[in-house]
Write an enzyme that holds these catalytic residues in place. Structure first.
Site, PDB file in Angstrom:
ATOM      1  N   ASN A 152       0.810  -1.219   0.000  1.00 30.09           N
ATOM      2  CA  ASN A 152       0.000   0.000   0.000  1.00 30.09           C
ATOM      3  C   ASN A 152       0.841   1.266   0.000  1.00 30.09           C
ATOM      4  OD1 ASN A 152       0.464  -1.230   2.680  1.00 30.09           O
ATOM      5  ND2 ASN A 152      -0.343   0.693   3.456  1.00 30.09           N
ATOM      6  N   GLN A 180      -4.737  -4.107  -2.047  1.00 30.98           N
ATOM      7  CA  GLN A 180      -4.327  -3.121  -3.052  1.00 30.98           C
ATOM      8  C   GLN A 180      -4.187  -3.718  -4.449  1.00 30.98           C
ATOM      9  OE1 GLN A 180      -4.019   0.150  -2.582  1.00 30.98           O
ATOM     10  NE2 GLN A 180      -4.107   0.262  -0.346  1.00 30.98           N
ATOM     11  N   SER A 197     -11.067  -5.435   0.381  1.00 33.19           N
ATOM     12  CA  SER A 197     -11.813  -4.314   0.940  1.00 33.19           C
ATOM     13  C   SER A 197     -12.499  -3.550  -0.190  1.00 33.19           C
ATOM     14  CB  SER A 197     -10.824  -3.393   1.655  1.00 33.19           C
ATOM     15  OG  SER A 197     -11.490  -2.329   2.271  1.00 33.19           O
ATOM     16  N   CYS A 317      -2.636   5.222   7.393  1.00 37.11           N
ATOM     17  CA  CYS A 317      -2.680   4.877   8.819  1.00 37.11           C
ATOM     18  C   CYS A 317      -1.486   5.477   9.550  1.00 37.11           C
ATOM     19  CB  CYS A 317      -2.645   3.361   9.006  1.00 37.11           C
ATOM     20  SG  CYS A 317      -3.924   2.555   8.064  1.00 37.11           S
TER      21      CYS A 317
HETATM   22  N1  PLP Z   1      -4.267  -3.911   3.890  1.00 33.85           N
HETATM   23  C1  PLP Z   1      -3.831  -2.961   3.050  1.00 33.85           C
HETATM   24  C2  PLP Z   1      -2.694  -3.274   2.132  1.00 33.85           C
HETATM   25  C3  PLP Z   1      -4.455  -1.717   3.020  1.00 33.85           C
HETATM   26  O1  PLP Z   1      -4.007  -0.784   2.178  1.00 33.85           O
HETATM   27  C4  PLP Z   1      -5.527  -1.476   3.895  1.00 33.85           C
HETATM   28  C5  PLP Z   1      -6.148  -0.133   3.955  1.00 33.85           C
HETATM   29  O2  PLP Z   1      -5.465   0.862   4.080  1.00 33.85           O
HETATM   30  C6  PLP Z   1      -5.959  -2.493   4.739  1.00 33.85           C
HETATM   31  C7  PLP Z   1      -5.299  -3.706   4.718  1.00 33.85           C
HETATM   32  C8  PLP Z   1      -7.118  -2.314   5.672  1.00 33.85           C
HETATM   33  O3  PLP Z   1      -8.312  -2.240   4.935  1.00 33.85           O
HETATM   34  P1  PLP Z   1      -9.680  -1.776   5.628  1.00 33.85           P
HETATM   35  O4  PLP Z   1      -9.682  -0.288   5.590  1.00 33.85           O
HETATM   36  O5  PLP Z   1     -10.780  -2.361   4.816  1.00 33.85           O
HETATM   37  O6  PLP Z   1      -9.666  -2.318   7.021  1.00 33.85           O
END
Ligand code: PLP
Length: 371
Positions: A152, A180, A197, A317
């Site tokens: 990401n 992603q 997601s 995040c």
């Molecule tokens: N994994 C990756 C690679 C992500 O980019 C994200 C979101 O930023 C997530 C997991 C978490 O996704 P969600 O927002 O649906 O919890």
């Protein structure tokens, strides 16, 4: 004419596709049935959920099932539960790549409290794991290996198929965070679980899913009414499911045109940011993610100066936490280099003009810092 900034943060989230909005509205406004009720409104809602499940599954490997969850984070937490049964069989080791999203990394680390040994496996300076080193780390005590498809923060693509093969040589399971990559990059058939997601593919927020290969038993994470085969209780939202399904179907229908568009945006961006250095592999990457640095640039100042562009200094995040990106650190970058890195994420609804204007704003602000 709006004053909204140019949105170049499509790894954090994506705008809702208009077609997705349209399929969601009737389920919010008119059809309020509970998909778990036996009467007609309930059965109509249940049918919509199942159509959506098939649409979402259409972009995933065959031979498994899709469990809807509230997010990819929840899906990952659910998938990790598989290790409890494996521990009883003497497997007490979990391996995750050092560049995983916090949803995987912190979930893995939480298993230390259950007596698991958790290894954060290093990645190379290009962001890609060495299969040779990984093969030395996996052994017959390994319960689970988790590795992401597309990163990401830096967009690099891991050799997931080979990682799953290595895990299987020792009868360990492989969980892949494909958040992603889903809908954009092919997902290898041999993973055991995959987390996705909706809001990363122009779908609604607050819905994700875990794809689980047939035969893998998971303990429930959320207890209650026994929905989603008793593994994930809670009333499903037909609106969110229908939106997720439509978003997945659009990704399938538009796969080639979306890919060509993203590549054109990426090519334009690379030429506009020719003075910047790309973080991570040049060859194995999803083109919609451009993580670049220009040594000496103060990105904190850059972001407050460039109000006309929504972009990121790292993962959504991590930004705001003040902590330097663990992914850029795992590449071996120094703190100064990490703090002079930005992430630009291109999506379906960006234009070449967006990229040109955004690069002009960003480059001017960098030059104003005397860099
Ligand atoms: N994994 C990756 C690679 C992500 O980019 C994200 C979101 O930023 C997530 C997991 C978490 O996704 P969600 O927002 O649906 O919890």
């Amino acid at each position: 004419m709006t004053n909204d900034p140019i949105y170049l943060d499509n790894q954090a989230t994506t705008p809702l596709a208009p077609e997705v909005f349209d399929v969601m509205v009737p389920w919010l406004r008119d059809n309020f049935g509970n998909p778990h009720s036996a009467h007609l409104p309930g059965r109509k809602a249940a049918a919509a959920v199942e159509v959506a499940r098939d649409q979402v599954a259409g972009l995933l490997p065959k031979g498994g099932e899709v469990l809807f969850t509230g997010s990819a984070t929840e899906a990952i937490n659910l998938g990790f539960g598989v290790v409890h049964a494996l521990k009883a069989a003497g497997r007490d080791k979990i391996i995750v790549l050092d560049s995983e999203h916090a949803a995987v990394r912190d979930t893995a680390l939480s298993y230390e409290a259950y007596g698991f040994m958790v290894e954060r496996h290093p990645i190379g300076p290009d962001g890609i794991v060495s299969l040779e080193h990984l093969s030395e780390a996996i052994d017959d005590r390994t319960a689970l290996v988790a590795a992401m498809l597309v990163n990401n923060e830096i967009g690099v693509i891991q050799p997931v198929e080979a990682i799953a093969e290595l895990a299987h040589q020792y009868d360990a399971l492989m969980l892949c965070d494909v958040v992603q990559g889903y809908g954009r990059v092919a997902i290898p058939d041999n993973v055991d679980m995959a987390a996705i997601s909706a809001h990363k593919i122009y779908g609604p927020k607050a819905i994700g899913a875990l794809w689980v290969r047939e035969g893998i038993g998971l303990p429930p994470l959320i207890h209650g009414g026994g929905q989603e085969q008793g593994i994930r209780s809670g009333t499903l939202s037909p609106a969110l499911c229908a939106g997720f399904g439509k978003a997945a179907a659009l990704c399938a229908d538009r796969h080639n045109s979306d890919a060509a568009h993203i590549q054109a945006l990426a090519d334009k961006a690379r030429s506009c940011f020719a003075d910047w250095t790309i973080n991570g592999s040049m060859d194995h990457r999803y083109p919609g993610n451009l993580n670049i640095r220009r040594d000496g640039v103060d990105v904190g100042r850059l972001m407050s100066d460039v109000r006309g562009v929504a972009f990121s200094a790292g993962s959504a995040c991590a930004s705001g936490s003040g902590r330097p990106s663990h992914v850029l650190a795992a590449l071996g970058l120094e703190t100064g280099q990490i703090k002079s890195s930005i992430r630009l994420g291109f999506g379906r609804y960006n234009s070449l003009e967006d990229v040109e204007m955004a690069s002009q704003y960003i480059n001017e602000a960098a030059e104003a810092q005397g860099i």
